[in-house]
Scaffold this active site. Structure first.
Site, PDB file in Angstrom:
ATOM      1  N   LYS A  88      -0.756   4.207  -9.029  1.00  0.00           N
ATOM      2  CA  LYS A  88      -1.987   3.971  -8.077  1.00  0.00           C
ATOM      3  C   LYS A  88      -3.107   3.302  -8.468  1.00  0.00           C
ATOM      4  CE  LYS A  88       0.095   5.446  -4.101  1.00  0.00           C
ATOM      5  NZ  LYS A  88       0.632   4.519  -3.258  1.00  0.00           N
TER       6      LYS A  88
ATOM      7  N   GLU B  34      -7.421   5.193   2.686  1.00  0.00           N
ATOM      8  CA  GLU B  34      -6.805   6.061   3.109  1.00  0.00           C
ATOM      9  C   GLU B  34      -5.894   6.617   1.790  1.00  0.00           C
ATOM     10  OE1 GLU B  34      -5.488   2.984   2.540  1.00  0.00           O
ATOM     11  OE2 GLU B  34      -3.586   3.632   1.630  1.00  0.00           O
TER      12      GLU B  34
ATOM     13  N   SER C 162       7.077   7.124 -11.227  1.00  0.00           N
ATOM     14  CA  SER C 162       5.806   6.648 -10.747  1.00  0.00           C
ATOM     15  C   SER C 162       4.536   7.557 -10.786  1.00  0.00           C
ATOM     16  CB  SER C 162       5.666   6.197  -9.317  1.00  0.00           C
ATOM     17  OG  SER C 162       6.293   7.378  -8.555  1.00  0.00           O
TER      18      SER C 162
END
Lengths: 268, 395
Positions: B88, B110, B375
């Site tokens: 991220k 969000e 990830s």
């Protein structure tokens, strides 16, 4: 001429402005919606917007979100909604606008949904998440069938106002404030400026209705004075519906409607 | 990199947005196009990616796992080693830097599991900004430590109690905030979803993953035969896939099949959904017959979303990428297998990709190589796994 256009023409000849109400179909249930409609008509409403609930109403504030959730929980479905519209049509000739989100139409197919709605008695559509750039298929499906009312915001540029006015029929919906529906922020100077600007840009070719946060007779008076051709009151009606028992709904709605409608009559 | 005309990937994407957001989206697109090729911007972003986030991440040959399976070689792209523990941060650094260049004072975001919220809070703290993060009320309970992490980093968390109280509702609420504060606020969206230009912008910021994979494989004189990543909204997947779509590699995205695709308790949008419009984009969605969005389930909060990035929808329809799905049980098995064979605890999201890689590797030849994007790391999920195992006793 569409029913909505006829209504505005008729109002103009009587030097009146339009009172447009928004209610959520099936909130808190189907029976109450019919009582509310009767009350609105009795109180002198000019146009009724009927909300059809969507699971993710991202342009709406807490009041309409809550009404959507309850309506869905009570089992509001497209077929039932159209049946309700037919029932309303037996009661009144008032123009009816369906307000919902793009996916509801897209999922069924724009042409199919609009044809069914028209058959039931719907005169126009408002889709708050349909931007004019994405509207080609929607406009084609609506052409010569129902009016397409697009939204304009106080921050919309002059060139976009022209573009949106061109895609719109019936009236233009000017969003009064930066925010979602039902947020009370008082009358802002930028809103008054926006009303004047949109009127100037559109040169009277299409009526301009002002909505979002319009909730009291005083709000109505001020927006009309600034040049609006109509006002849209929504969350304030839903709040009243929520706290009123079924047997008093019609009369309570009628008297609130009357107090709002009074402000749209030209004073001599 | 290719820029989609009119914001469309084939028929998917677009900008279905309330009119109030149009000027903000136009301003964002204008600035993104201006800065994405700006030398100083790129230099500054590269600096933060390298020194702050820890790029490049290693490409690790999972020897033990590969040998145990006896087939193709599995390579792990170690995004789990990044600062914050997930991919991220690639996107949040890019967007936070852009917001700073745009002189936006207020950042909103969000988050689902909290990974994007934490990555936003970190990037904002590093760049001297403050963030407010919308998070589904249910997720604030499931991931309460991430709420605390965001608070520690100086961000405010708003629990969202509307709708299903998960990621989709957090996005709704962030959009509502943006409509209300449009003139001052930058919306830092965390996945390759939403109205144009978000899907392409997030893809570009995440493409560092696929670009590194390409050059790292080249260094060992290989090209990947298969490339695998998990898909929720699909940001790590699109970042992995996009730089590799013009190669011969087989590309597979893995969705959350939850209790199974026929159970209705899953989040497999591409495997089981239909076309629709949500959160500003046209894409595949999980919806009922009436076009109402349905509730989703996944053991991993990060994949618990009823939509998917529009470019994935495009790759599905053009058949360039295959989209499969892994059930909760398969995911737990893969989680345990990777943990025990390699000493790496993957995020449950990433374990979906591992589950697929296990299947592909078993069928593959020893000369073949599979690259899997890991990830994120799984520290945040150990409690969830513990709960699952205690309810589903295994030998």
């Amino acid at each position: 001429m569409s029913k909505i256009k006829e209504k505005f023409a008729d109002l103009q000849s009587r030097k009146e402005k339009a009172l447009i109400s928004y209610i959520m179909a099936g909130f808190p249930n189907e029976k109450s919606t019919l009582s509310v409609v009767k009350g609105l008509v009795k109180g002198g409403v000019d146009i009724i917007e009927l909300g059809f609930p969507f699971s993710d109403p991202l342009a709406d504030g807490p009041v309409i979100q809550n009404a959507s959730t309850i309506s869905l929980e009570k089992g509001t479905k497209i077929d039932k909604f159209f049946a309700l519209v037919k029932k309303i049509r037996k009661e009144t000739d008032t123009p009816l606008i369906l307000m919902t989100y793009t996916n509801i139409l897209y999922h069924k197919g724009y042409s199919k949904f609009i044809a069914d709605a028209k058959k039931a008695g719907i005169d126009g559509f408002i889709l708050p998440d349909m931007s004019v750039e994405e509207s080609k298929d929607y406009l084609q499906a609506a052409k010569n069938k129902v009016d397409t009312i697009f939204l304009i915001s106080p921050n919309t540029s002059k060139t976009r106002i022209q573009k949106i006015a061109k895609a719109s029929s019936g009236f233009l919906y000017l969003v009064a404030v930066y925010g979602t529906t039902g947020v009370k922020t008082g009358i802002k100077n930028y809103t008054i400026d926006a009303i004047k600007n949109v009127k100037k840009q559109t040169k009277g070719k299409i009526p301009v209705g002002v909505g979002f946060g319009v909730s009291t007779p005083d709000d109505v008076k001020k927006y009309i004075k600034a040049g609006a051709d109509g006002v849209i009151v929504g969350s304030a009606f839903l709040k009243l519906i929520e706290k009123t028992p079924q047997n008093k709904l019609e009369s309570k709605i009628a008297s609130f409607t009357k107090s709002l409608k009074k402000q749209t009559l030209q004073k001599k | 990199m290719k820029y989609p005309k009119n914001g469309r990937f084939g028929e998917f994407g677009g900008k279905y947005i309330p009119e109030t957001l149009v000027p903000a989206i136009e301003e964002l697109e204008e600035n993104y196009l201006k800065f994405k090729n700006d030398k100083n911007f790129k230099k500054e972003l590269d600096y933060y990616l390298k020194v702050f986030a820890g790029r490049p991440t290693p490409l690790y040959y999972a020897k033990n796992l590969s040998e145990k399976l006896g087939g193709a070689k599995i390579y792990l792209k170690r995004e789990d080693l990044l600062h914050g523990g997930a991919h991220k941060i690639n996107n949040t650094l890019g967007q936070a830097l852009l917001a700073k260049k745009m002189k936006k004072k207020r950042i909103i975001a969000e988050t689902g599991a909290g990974q994007h919220g934490v990555a936003t809070a970190m990037a904002c703290a590093a760049l001297g900004m403050k963030a407010e993060v919308y998070m589904g009320y249910k997720d604030t309970i499931r991931q309460k430590l991430n709420v605390f992490r965001m608070n520690l980093l100086g961000s405010k968390v708003h629990p969202v109690k509307s709708g299903s109280k998960t990621l989709k509702d957090a996005i709704n609420e962030a959009i509502r905030d943006w409509i209300t504060n449009v003139e001052t606020t930058y919306y830092l969206l965390g996945s390759a979803v939403g109205p144009h230009p978000y899907p392409v912008m997030v893809r570009d910021f995440q493409s560092v993953i696929g670009n590194e994979i390409k050059s790292q494989m080249k260094k060992i004189n290989k090209t990947p035969d298969s490339v695998i990543a998990c898909v929720g909204g699909g940001s790590n997947a699109i970042g992995t896939f996009y730089p590799l779509v013009d190669t011969n590699a087989e590309i597979i995205g893995v969705e959350a099949a939850g209790h199974g695709l026929k159970s209705k308790k899953h989040s497999a949008t591409l495997s089981a959904g239909s076309k629709g419009v949500l959160h500003g984009m046209m894409t595949y969605l999980l919806q009922d017959k009436e076009g109402q969005i349905t509730e989703t389930h996944s053991i991993s909060a990060g994949l618990d979303y009823p939509g998917v990035g529009p470019e994935h929808s495009y790759f599905k329809d053009t058949k360039r990428v295959k989209y499969h799905a892994a059930t909760d049980t398969e995911v737990i098995d893969a989680f345990l297998m990777l943990t025990r064979t390699e000493g790496i605890i993957p995020a449950l999201e990433s374990a979906h990709a591992i589950a697929e890689a296990i299947k592909v590797a078993r069928k593959g030849k020893k000369s073949e190589s599979i690259v899997v994007t890991l990830s994120g790391r799984g520290d945040k999920d150990v409690e969830e796994v513990q709960n699952y195992l205690s309810k589903n006793v295994k030998d």
